[in-house]
Design a protein around this motif. Structure first.
Motif, PDB file in Angstrom:
ATOM      1  N   SER A  25       0.837  -1.198   0.000  1.00 15.48           N
ATOM      2  CA  SER A  25       0.000   0.000   0.000  1.00 15.48           C
ATOM      3  C   SER A  25       0.874   1.252   0.000  1.00 15.48           C
ATOM      4  CB  SER A  25      -0.918   0.009   1.227  1.00 15.48           C
ATOM      5  OG  SER A  25      -0.159  -0.011   2.426  1.00 15.48           O
ATOM      6  N   TYR A  26       0.440   2.253  -0.764  1.00 13.12           N
ATOM      7  CA  TYR A  26       1.213   3.496  -0.899  1.00 13.12           C
ATOM      8  C   TYR A  26       0.285   4.682  -0.712  1.00 13.12           C
ATOM      9  CZ  TYR A  26       5.031   6.505  -2.447  1.00 13.12           C
ATOM     10  OH  TYR A  26       6.045   7.448  -2.501  1.00 13.12           O
ATOM     11  N   LEU A  27       0.570   5.472   0.301  1.00 17.46           N
ATOM     12  CA  LEU A  27      -0.203   6.689   0.578  1.00 17.46           C
ATOM     13  C   LEU A  27       0.489   7.893  -0.043  1.00 17.46           C
ATOM     14  CD1 LEU A  27      -2.299   8.470   2.084  1.00 17.46           C
ATOM     15  CD2 LEU A  27      -0.774   8.372   4.078  1.00 17.46           C
ATOM     16  N   ILE A  28      -0.251   8.629  -0.870  1.00 15.19           N
ATOM     17  CA  ILE A  28       0.236   9.894  -1.420  1.00 15.19           C
ATOM     18  C   ILE A  28      -0.331  10.997  -0.542  1.00 15.19           C
ATOM     19  CG2 ILE A  28       0.260  11.417  -3.426  1.00 15.19           C
ATOM     20  CD1 ILE A  28      -0.148   8.952  -5.181  1.00 15.19           C
ATOM     21  N   LEU A  29       0.504  11.549   0.324  1.00 21.81           N
ATOM     22  CA  LEU A  29       0.044  12.507   1.336  1.00 21.81           C
ATOM     23  C   LEU A  29       0.016  13.911   0.738  1.00 21.81           C
ATOM     24  CD1 LEU A  29      -0.826  12.730   4.308  1.00 21.81           C
ATOM     25  CD2 LEU A  29       1.564  13.210   4.870  1.00 21.81           C
ATOM     26  N   ARG A  30      -1.182  14.421   0.472  1.00 23.09           N
ATOM     27  CA  ARG A  30      -1.311  15.745  -0.120  1.00 23.09           C
ATOM     28  C   ARG A  30      -2.026  16.738   0.799  1.00 23.09           C
ATOM     29  NH1 ARG A  30       2.268  14.232  -2.078  1.00 23.09           N
ATOM     30  NH2 ARG A  30       2.959  14.127  -4.221  1.00 23.09           N
ATOM     31  N   ASP A  31      -2.926  16.276   1.635  1.00 23.82           N
ATOM     32  CA  ASP A  31      -3.559  17.117   2.656  1.00 23.82           C
ATOM     33  C   ASP A  31      -3.310  16.483   4.012  1.00 23.82           C
ATOM     34  OD1 ASP A  31      -4.507  18.902   0.845  1.00 23.82           O
ATOM     35  OD2 ASP A  31      -6.629  18.424   1.107  1.00 23.82           O
ATOM     36  N   ILE A  32      -2.883  17.263   4.976  1.00 16.40           N
ATOM     37  CA  ILE A  32      -2.715  16.755   6.337  1.00 16.40           C
ATOM     38  C   ILE A  32      -3.965  17.135   7.115  1.00 16.40           C
ATOM     39  CG2 ILE A  32      -1.322  16.852   8.429  1.00 16.40           C
ATOM     40  CD1 ILE A  32       1.115  17.358   6.705  1.00 16.40           C
ATOM     41  N   PHE A  33      -4.907  16.225   7.093  1.00  9.84           N
ATOM     42  CA  PHE A  33      -6.213  16.409   7.717  1.00  9.84           C
ATOM     43  C   PHE A  33      -6.278  15.542   8.967  1.00  9.84           C
ATOM     44  CE2 PHE A  33     -10.645  15.209   8.295  1.00  9.84           C
ATOM     45  CZ  PHE A  33     -11.311  16.409   8.158  1.00  9.84           C
ATOM     46  N   PRO A  34      -6.847  16.011  10.065  1.00 12.30           N
ATOM     47  CA  PRO A  34      -7.763  17.155  10.206  1.00 12.30           C
ATOM     48  C   PRO A  34      -7.098  18.467  10.618  1.00 12.30           C
ATOM     49  CG  PRO A  34      -7.833  15.836  12.184  1.00 12.30           C
ATOM     50  CD  PRO A  34      -6.893  15.124  11.259  1.00 12.30           C
TER      51      PRO A  34
END
Length: 399
Positions: A125-134
């Motif tokens: 699995s690969y997460l593309i982190l574009r928004d740091i929510f919340p």
């Protein structure tokens, strides 16, 4: 290799492209079988459908509305996504065993879908982190620090935990995640800057496009993209107000979002005849407009405490126009712009420096050309979709 993309926004090929369509096509071009599960908002009145889109297996899943709706409605739709996506994937991609699942933020609720696929198929699995929510929503006052924040923060931590690898936009993003999520192993984090499928052809500026949009004989600064609280375009209007008597200068804002109507009313109230606010235009028109504009605008809300790197930068770099940025103090975007030597940056709220930077670009054509060339060179060397693909595949091949 069978690759599954979990996406919120995945335009149909006839309606344009974005970061993720370009990346999916690059995986396909390199011989992978690509599957996409993406949102189809209820407001369009269409049912869930699976179709071949330029060689990609694209499943558009009917679900709630997420864009240009109130916070409560958006929140409820976001929470409902995982169950609906799991059911649709099992139905329409029945029998497909995935080797890799890729998913971006937003939304963080994709965590359970990704984890389900990962466990079921024993895949990476690969997460593309574009928004740091919340945290980004908390910075903007959209949610408080109460139980709602705690709930989404729990989901965020789960997202990082289940992801084998996490691609971050900048070094600042890497450091932020490490500082605020000490449970995350450093080796999970990968620098994955925003990318673009670069047009290698040297196209001549389409001067006619200026006439089409009423910009003939104008010095034009363009902003294209989401019109929401994260952009704080009120500050841009403060700059425009300083030039309201200068008929040769125009500020072109193209896009849609939660703040659009309010901005339109404010432009009218302030009598800013030098500001042209347009809804989204055809991709071909937008690209042509960027190519004939003089400055590309980047704006970020002064209240952010997380590093944001706006993807619209890529279009400005590709067109070879300089960037005028007003950003928060937490982002490392200014450092990237300085490294690229591709524009001028100030802090949102500091109007005098913002004006001084605009003046420098307005009065010095040679400076604009030099910064524009530098941006294009930086794009070619560092921010292509081919490089993004290679980064993900290399990182995964290492375990």
């Amino acid at each position: 290799m069978n690759v599954l993309f979990l996406m919120i926004s995945f335009p149909e090929s006839s309606k344009g492209s974005n970061l993720y369509t370009d990346l999916a096509q690059e995986f396909h071009r390199n011989g992978n079988e690509v599957y996409v599960a993406t949102l189809l908002e209820s407001k369009y009145g269409r049912d869930t459908c699976l179709q071949d889109e330029q060689g990609l297996n694209v499943l558009r899943i009917k679900c709630g509305d997420l864009f240009n709706v109130g916070a409560i409605r958006k929140g409820l739709s976001t929470i409902r996504l995982p169950g609906i996506f799991k059911q649709a994937i099992n139905t329409y991609f029945k029998g497909v065993k995935f080797d890799l699942v890729i998913y971006p933020t937003p939304p963080i609720t994709f965590a359970s879908v990704a984890n389900y696929i990962k466990r079921r198929d024993r895949c990476k699995s690969y997460l593309i982190l574009r928004d740091i929510f919340p945290q980004n929503a908390r910075d903007l006052g959209m949610i408080s620090g109460g139980p709602v924040f705690a709930y989404f923060r729990m989901l965020e931590k789960k997202l990082y935990t289940i992801s084998d690898h996490i691609g971050c936009m900048s070094k600042g993003n890497v450091e932020y995640v490490m500082t605020h999520n000490q449970q995350v192993k450093r080796e999970k984090l990968e620098l994955l800057p925003n990318w673009k499928k670069v047009n290698r052809e040297s196209n001549k500026p389409n001067i006619a496009i200026k006439k089409k949009y009423g910009l003939e004989n104008k010095f034009v600064a363009i902003f294209g993209g989401n019109l929401g609280k994260p952009q704080e375009l009120d500050f841009l209007l403060e700059l425009a107000a300083l030039y309201r008597e200068r008929d040769e200068i125009a500020f072109l804002i193209i896009g849609d979002g939660t703040e659009r109507q309010r901005l339109q009313a404010k432009i009218h109230k302030m009598a800013l005849n030098n500001v042209l606010l347009k809804e989204r235009v055809p991709t071909s028109d937008y690209d042509a407009l960027v190519g004939v504009c003089d400055i590309g605008l980047i704006n970020l809300n002064r209240h952010f405490t997380i590093p944001n790197i706006p993807s619209k930068t890529l279009s400005y770099f590709e067109a070879g126009i300089p960037i005028l940025a007003a950003v928060d103090r937490s982002t490392d975007f200014g450092g990237i712009l300085e490294e690229a030597q591709a524009g001028l940056c100030s802090v949102t709220g500091e109007l005098e420096e913002y004006r001084e930077n605009f003046e420098k670009l307005y009065r010095d054509e040679s400076l604009r050309k030099r910064l524009g060339r530098n941006g294009r060179n930086y794009l070619d060397k560092n921010l292509t979709v081919e490089q993004a693909y290679t980064n993900i595949k290399r990182h995964l091949s290492n375990g």
